[in-house]
Design a protein around this motif. Structure first.
Motif, short mmCIF file in Angstrom:
data_model
loop_
_atom_site.label_atom_id
_atom_site.label_comp_id
_atom_site.label_asym_id
_atom_site.label_seq_id
_atom_site.Cartn_x
_atom_site.Cartn_y
_atom_site.Cartn_z
N PHE A 126 -9.89 20.47 2.80
CA PHE A 126 -10.35 21.57 3.80
C PHE A 126 -11.09 20.87 5.03
O PHE A 126 -11.45 19.73 4.97
CB PHE A 126 -11.04 22.70 2.92
N ARG A 127 -11.28 21.69 5.97
CA ARG A 127 -11.99 21.14 7.09
C ARG A 127 -13.09 21.91 7.32
O ARG A 127 -13.11 23.24 7.34
CB ARG A 127 -11.05 20.98 8.42
N LEU A 128 -14.50 21.26 8.02
CA LEU A 128 -15.57 22.31 8.21
C LEU A 128 -15.83 21.75 9.81
O LEU A 128 -15.76 20.41 10.07
CB LEU A 128 -16.77 21.85 7.34
N THR A 129 -16.08 22.64 10.43
CA THR A 129 -16.32 22.54 12.01
C THR A 129 -17.72 22.99 12.24
O THR A 129 -18.22 24.20 11.73
CB THR A 129 -15.41 23.18 12.95
N LEU A 130 -18.60 22.28 12.86
CA LEU A 130 -20.05 22.67 13.42
C LEU A 130 -20.01 23.08 14.84
O LEU A 130 -19.52 22.59 15.43
CB LEU A 130 -21.16 21.84 12.96
N ALA A 131 -20.97 24.32 15.01
CA ALA A 131 -20.95 24.66 16.28
C ALA A 131 -22.06 25.65 16.63
O ALA A 131 -22.42 26.21 15.56
CB ALA A 131 -19.54 25.49 16.87
N SER A 132 -22.59 25.85 17.75
CA SER A 132 -23.59 26.92 17.94
C SER A 132 -23.37 27.38 19.41
O SER A 132 -23.00 26.60 20.30
CB SER A 132 -24.97 26.26 18.01
N ALA A 133 -23.45 28.69 19.50
CA ALA A 133 -23.07 29.41 20.73
C ALA A 133 -24.52 29.12 21.55
O ALA A 133 -24.23 29.42 22.82
CB ALA A 133 -22.84 30.76 20.53
#
Length: 490
Positions: free
Chosen positions: A150-157
């Motif tokens: 699977f794939r994990l994406t990191l982000a913050s608004a």
């Protein structure tokens, strides 16, 4: 006359240079754009003499955004301009030279982007397979079969995703510095190298994880943590908090196909006109897993036909393949924990058998015929002649068997469920189809006869599981039901 010239020249200068600075017009000779965190200082040197600060009259004050929020404070001591971040937002102000208030004397336009304290922000980890009932992929536990990834994406608004306007060249947007497997929900490091996943290099904001351990049975739990940082215009690195998610690894179901002797089949040879029995098994199922759909898919239905009876798949060889095998695929759908969180496409398993259809072997009969012959001395003797007669078993003209149908798709559009059967009825040697529909456990369409491959169900309910059954008929003869489930979300 000379006095008139003086007045005229004075009037022209007043028109050209007498514009007040406190207008909404801006005439910056150069621009500085910076990215800082709240309570962080940024200093720059002003090259002009006696610099002073100014801002447009439509703003609340120096360092305020157009919405009235104080983004930063600014002050000048000598030729050093100090800017301090106050709260999230963007603002503009200006630096004038020589204490002049003329717009054409402005030398800097300062654009300040201020972001909240990164150490107070927990980023989001978005996975690409597991989701809850609202189809949100953020910060959800991951449910995955062994040997799959699977794939994990990191982000913050709340943190910068782009700093293309940074004038200093030091600022960098948020990057996922660490997304990796850990030992527990506290984020502790795994010891003794007992990792369940092999991560790839981070690409952009995401990282792929590939299952590296072969778990024969049982469900395994592990954890993955993620954090990031960004760099402000003065070169300071700002780290986020750590986000942790749970990963549940389930044994991968394995679909096998067997012949009547119980031997696993991967490819086989069949005689034209003969029927063979095949059986299947799906191993590594968990408690509560249900096989909700199974079907056989024939690559070329002029070469093979398949029907199901008494727990077996009966495969009949119809036409020669001339040493170019045709494919027979069995496909089984599992409804359980993984399908509930990932959808049916992640819990469908198939096995393909390559089948070569050859002619039936020929049979040879030998007859001995006695023939009279005469020798030179006049005596009569008997000679024998062997005669071979090669025949082939006659083909039996069987009626084409009624086949089970298969679904091409089931989809939802604007509150209507649309369904399509893969082929027309005659392709299944049938006159038409019967349809039955359940909503939950209640049968809402008992047994409806249809002649087309498309049909629709209106007035469907949200948050409801529908089960659609289809079978073929020819005269009074009917195939067994095939089914497809569709859960209607919010």
């Amino acid at each position: 006359m000379n006095n008139f010239k003086k007045y005229l020249i004075g009037f022209v200068f007043m028109v050209l240079f007498g514009i007040s600075v406190n207008t909404q017009d801006t005439y910056a000779l150069s621009k500085t754009e910076i990215y800082i965190q709240s309570n962080e200082n940024y200093k720059m040197t002003i090259t002009c003499n006696k610099p002073m600060l100014d801002y447009a009259t439509n703003l609340k004050g120096l360092g305020y955004s157009t919405s009235g929020v104080q983004v930063c404070t600014a002050s000048i001591s000598g030729k050093t301009l100090t800017i301090k971040g106050k709260s999230t937002g963007t603002c503009n102000f200006y630096v004038n030279k020589n204490s002049s208030k003329n717009n054409d004397d402005r030398v800097y336009q300062i654009i300040v982007h201020t972001y909240p304290d990164s150490s107070t922000i927990t980023p989001d980890l978005t996975n690409n397979i597991s989701h809850d009932s609202s189809n949100s992929y953020k910060n959800q536990p991951v449910y995955v079969y062994n040997s799959r990834g699977f794939r994990l994406t990191l982000a913050s608004a709340y943190l910068p995703t782009s700093v293309s306007g940074d004038t200093t060249g030091k600022a960098k947007p948020l990057v996922p510095s660490s997304i990796y497997e850990c030992a527990d929900l506290y984020g502790n490091t795994i010891r003794n190298n007992v990792y369940h996943f092999t991560p790839t290099d981070i690409t952009g904001m995401y990282r792929n994880f590939n299952n590296s351990q072969n778990k024969a049975s049982g469900v395994t739990t592990t954890y993955i943590r993620g954090a990031g940082y960004w760099i402000s215009s003065n070169g300071t690195k700002h780290w986020t908090k750590i986000r942790l998610i749970t990963v549940r690894i389930y044994p991968l179901p394995v679909l096998n196909v067997y012949n009547s002797q119980g031997t696993v089949i991967n490819d086989m040879e069949m005689y034209e006109g003969n029927t063979y029995k095949m059986s299947t098994s799906l191993s590594n199922l968990q408690a509560g897993d249900v096989v909700n759909n199974r079907e056989s898919i024939i690559q070329d239905d002029s070469k093979l036909s398949v029907d199901e009876a008494e727990g077996y798949w009966n495969v009949t060889a119809l036409g020669l393949t001339n040493n170019v095998s045709t494919k027979l695929t069995y496909k089984y759908g599992v409804e359980g924990v993984v399908s509930q969180h990932n959808g049916s496409s992640y819990s469908t398993f198939s096995k393909t058998i390559n089948i070569n259809v050859v002619p039936k072997p020929t049979t040879t009969t030998t007859a001995t015929v006695k023939q009279p012959t005469t020798s030179k001395n006049g005596k009569t003797t008997q000679a024998t002649t062997t005669k071979s007669n090669t025949t082939s078993k006659a083909k039996t003209n069987k009626k084409k068997k009624l086949k089970k149908p298969s679904f091409k798709f089931v989809k939802i559009k604007k509150g209507v469920m649309y369904l399509k059967i893969s082929k027309k009825a005659k392709k299944y040697n049938a006159d038409g189809f019967y349809v039955k529909v359940k909503r939950g456990k209640k049968v809402i369409i008992k047994k409806a006869k249809i002649s087309t491959v498309r049909f629709k169900i209106t007035n469907i309910r949200k948050n409801t599981l529908y089960t659609i059954y289809v079978k073929t008929y020819k005269g009074r003869k009917e195939s067994s039901w095939v089914s497809r489930r569709k859960r209607i979300r919010k």
